[in-house]
Scaffold this motif. Structure first.
Motif, short mmCIF file in Angstrom:
data_model
loop_
_atom_site.label_atom_id
_atom_site.label_comp_id
_atom_site.label_asym_id
_atom_site.label_seq_id
_atom_site.Cartn_x
_atom_site.Cartn_y
_atom_site.Cartn_z
N ASN A 68 -27.07 -5.63 -2.62
CA ASN A 68 -27.66 -4.80 -3.67
C ASN A 68 -28.85 -4.00 -3.18
O ASN A 68 -29.95 -4.10 -3.71
N HIS A 247 -28.55 7.24 -3.27
CA HIS A 247 -27.16 6.88 -3.49
C HIS A 247 -26.73 7.14 -4.92
O HIS A 247 -25.82 6.50 -5.43
N ASP A 248 -27.41 8.11 -5.56
CA ASP A 248 -27.06 8.41 -6.94
C ASP A 248 -25.65 8.96 -7.07
O ASP A 248 -25.09 9.00 -8.17
N GLU A 251 -21.31 4.64 -6.90
CA GLU A 251 -21.48 3.43 -7.70
C GLU A 251 -20.44 2.40 -7.27
O GLU A 251 -19.45 2.73 -6.61
N SER A 252 -20.70 1.15 -7.63
CA SER A 252 -19.74 0.10 -7.34
C SER A 252 -19.76 -0.92 -8.47
O SER A 252 -20.76 -1.05 -9.18
N PHE A 253 -18.67 -1.61 -8.63
CA PHE A 253 -18.59 -2.68 -9.61
C PHE A 253 -17.50 -3.66 -9.18
O PHE A 253 -16.72 -3.39 -8.26
N LYS A 328 -20.00 8.60 -8.40
CA LYS A 328 -20.54 8.31 -9.73
C LYS A 328 -19.58 8.80 -10.81
O LYS A 328 -18.98 9.88 -10.69
N ARG A 332 -14.58 2.69 -15.22
CA ARG A 332 -14.53 1.27 -14.90
C ARG A 332 -13.50 0.53 -15.75
O ARG A 332 -12.75 -0.31 -15.24
N LEU A 346 -22.32 -5.24 -14.35
CA LEU A 346 -22.48 -3.97 -13.65
C LEU A 346 -23.63 -4.05 -12.67
O LEU A 346 -24.52 -4.87 -12.76
N ASP A 347 -23.59 -3.13 -11.67
CA ASP A 347 -24.58 -3.15 -10.60
C ASP A 347 -25.68 -2.13 -10.80
O ASP A 347 -26.48 -1.92 -9.91
N ASP A 348 -25.73 -1.45 -11.92
CA ASP A 348 -26.80 -0.49 -12.10
C ASP A 348 -27.32 -0.56 -13.54
O ASP A 348 -26.93 -1.40 -14.30
#
Length: 348
Positions: A68, A247-248, A251-253, A328, A332, A346-348
């Motif tokens: 993360n 890194h905007d 995204e990852s999940f 982005k 999901r 979620l990671d954000d």
């Protein structure tokens, strides 16, 4: 005092960095390696893959995960304290290998080795950049990023920014050794042309070698003695010219789902989801009923690879968990539904 050499392994998502590190562990010939693994996303897949390699060198204490957070963005908070703890051990490692996330820039890590806290005790043996030959051959990156930058500067109203291309360019510019991986997936004529294209972008003295499945022996990738922290001026970065790196754009999940009995059907479904939602990367583990080993799934674009690595451990919950990485705005819910599961936290 001997300075402990450190090798930075960089490369785009799915290039084969973890496969390379596994092979370095297997061919280290008695040299004690410590591994620092950086994840983009929240499921520690890469560390688990290394611990599942079946080699005595894959010790719990010698493989450290920083999850993360991109290392190039969290050098002071995460990386330097971790590195200090490794070299402060009563029996420090003989060589440190740092596997960055696919979105990391190598130069900030190289710069960190010039910091007073660690400069006298470690040195950057070399920066090794791994390239997915099949992805590069398909034209994923622009052939002349400098021309793109000039065009953007000439006409600010046109958005030519490609973060993937910029990351790729910076990883090449910082390299002491470039490994063109997955060459078995590219026709000989295209591979020869690709080699020429990449070699034209490398600094003088940087070697390009070909590999399949990350199989490069430790004596080839380690022991470069580049002392890269003393050579920063020769390693230009687009992000030093064009502004701050973030890194905007990505995204990852995590997708959790149940046991997968029909692997062929799952593979087809995974490929369809990747194509429909323009997913960059999928990696994770699959619970296959009737098998005592977990299955590893790795996907770059719609190329899916699967293999069984280690047995499920006593008391370990069998589960299918997949990390999905993309630009982005990923759908999901749609991706998870297509895989027969649900998004995790979620990671954000």
């Amino acid at each position: 005092m001997r300075r402990i050499p450190a090798t930075i392994v960089t490369g785009f998502l799915g290039a084969g960095k973890t496969s390379l590190v596994r092979h370095l562990l297997a061919t280290a010939s008695g040299h004690r390696l410590a591994i620092i693994v950086n994840e983009f996303g929240e499921l520690g897949i890469d560390r688990e893959l290394l611990l599942g390699c079946g080699d005595a060198a894959c010790g719990e204490d010698d493989i450290v995960e920083l999850a993360n957070g991109c290392l190039c963005c969290t050098v002071a908070d995460d990386f330097l304290p971790t590195l200090s703890r490794l070299i402060d051990r009563p029996e420090p490692p003989g060589h440190i290998v740092i596997e960055t996330s696919g979105l990391a820039l190598p130069k900030p890590l190289v710069q960190a080795f010039a910091w007073p806290e660690i400069r006298t005790r470690t040195t950057v043996d070399g920066v090794v950049t791994v390239i997915d030959a099949a992805a590069a051959a398909s034209g994923r990156f622009a052939s002349d990023p400098e021309a793109v930058a000039r065009q953007r500067a000439a006409d600010p109203s046109i958005d030519h920014d490609n973060p993937l291309e910029e990351v790729f360019t910076d990883q090449l510019a910082c390299a002491d050794l470039v490994i063109l991986n997955k060459t078995d997936l590219v026709a000989p004529e295209r591979l020869a042309a690709l080699r020429r294209e990449i070699e034209a972008r490398l600094r003088p003295g940087v070697k390009l070698i070909a590999a399949e499945q990350g199989r490069v022996a430790a004596p080839v990738a380690l022991g470069l003695a580049a002392q890269a922290e003393d050579d920063l001026a020769a390693r230009p970065s687009l992000h030093e010219i064009e502004g701050e790196h973030d890194h905007d754009d990505f995204e990852s999940f995590v997708v959790n789902t149940g046991p997968i009995a029909d692997l062929a059907e799952f593979r087809a479904r995974l490929g369809a989801v990747i194509r429909e939602h323009d997913v960059l990367r999928v990696k994770g583990f699959v619970d296959v009923p009737g098998r005592d080993r977990r299955q590893v799934v790795q996907a770059v674009g719609d190329r899916v690879q699967q293999h069984f690595d280690r047995p499920w451990l006593a008391g370990e919950a069998r589960a299918t968990r997949l990390v999905v990485i993309g630009k982005k705005g990923l759908d999901r819910g749609g991706i998870a539904a297509g895989l027969g599961g649900a998004p995790a936290a979620l990671d954000d």
